[in-house]
Scaffold this motif. Structure first.
Motif, short mmCIF file in Angstrom:
data_model
loop_
_atom_site.label_atom_id
_atom_site.label_comp_id
_atom_site.label_asym_id
_atom_site.label_seq_id
_atom_site.Cartn_x
_atom_site.Cartn_y
_atom_site.Cartn_z
N ALA A 142 6.45 71.20 -17.86
CA ALA A 142 5.46 70.34 -18.01
C ALA A 142 5.78 68.92 -17.36
O ALA A 142 4.86 68.52 -16.75
CB ALA A 142 4.92 70.04 -19.61
N ALA A 143 6.93 68.67 -17.41
CA ALA A 143 7.24 67.32 -16.79
C ALA A 143 7.12 67.54 -15.24
O ALA A 143 6.70 66.59 -14.64
CB ALA A 143 8.78 66.75 -16.96
N LYS A 144 7.63 68.60 -14.78
CA LYS A 144 7.58 68.74 -13.42
C LYS A 144 6.39 68.97 -12.83
O LYS A 144 5.70 68.45 -11.97
CB LYS A 144 8.42 70.35 -12.90
N LYS A 145 5.41 69.60 -13.61
CA LYS A 145 3.91 69.93 -13.31
C LYS A 145 3.31 68.46 -13.24
O LYS A 145 2.37 68.25 -12.74
CB LYS A 145 3.24 70.74 -14.42
N HIS A 146 3.64 67.65 -14.25
CA HIS A 146 2.95 66.27 -14.34
C HIS A 146 3.63 65.19 -13.56
O HIS A 146 3.30 63.86 -13.67
CB HIS A 146 2.90 65.94 -15.80
N ASP B 154 9.56 62.18 -14.65
CA ASP B 154 11.00 62.13 -14.68
C ASP B 154 11.41 61.80 -16.10
O ASP B 154 11.23 60.94 -16.73
CB ASP B 154 11.32 60.91 -13.82
N ILE B 155 12.20 62.84 -16.75
CA ILE B 155 12.72 62.94 -17.85
C ILE B 155 14.31 63.16 -17.80
O ILE B 155 14.82 63.90 -16.75
CB ILE B 155 12.24 63.87 -18.82
N GLN B 156 14.92 62.62 -18.57
CA GLN B 156 16.55 62.72 -18.44
C GLN B 156 16.98 63.41 -19.66
O GLN B 156 16.65 63.26 -20.69
CB GLN B 156 17.28 61.26 -18.71
#
Length: 84
Positions: A74-78, A81-83
């Motif tokens: 979902a982070a990639k879709k939206h 950037d998450i670590q």
């Protein structure tokens, strides 16, 4: 109710509450209606919450992996950037 075979129903959660609070959105844990991942803000919050030990401890390790994988997608879709 549609359940996810990879995540068990938790005794401490009422899935209807999550759906009532967030509506008919995509959840990283759709069985329990936890960790909405429908907006960039929800993705960031979901990632933060699942990485708290007390929240992750409510799931088996393989369930946490499934939830984190869904949040990453979902982070990639939206474009969030998450670590790790």
């Amino acid at each position: 109710m549609k359940t996810d075979p990879k995540i068990d129903q938790r005794d401490d959660v009422t899935p209807a509450e999550g759906e009532h609070k967030y509506g008919n959105v995509e959840f990283a844990d759709p069985t329990n209606k936890k960790y909405p991942i429908d907006t960039p803000e929800h993705v960031r919050a979901a990632w933060s919450y699942i990485n708290h030990k007390d929240n992750a401890a409510k799931y088996d390790a393989d369930e946490v992996d499934v939830i984190k994988d869904r949040i990453r997608k979902a982070a990639k879709k939206h474009d969030v950037d998450i670590q790790d």
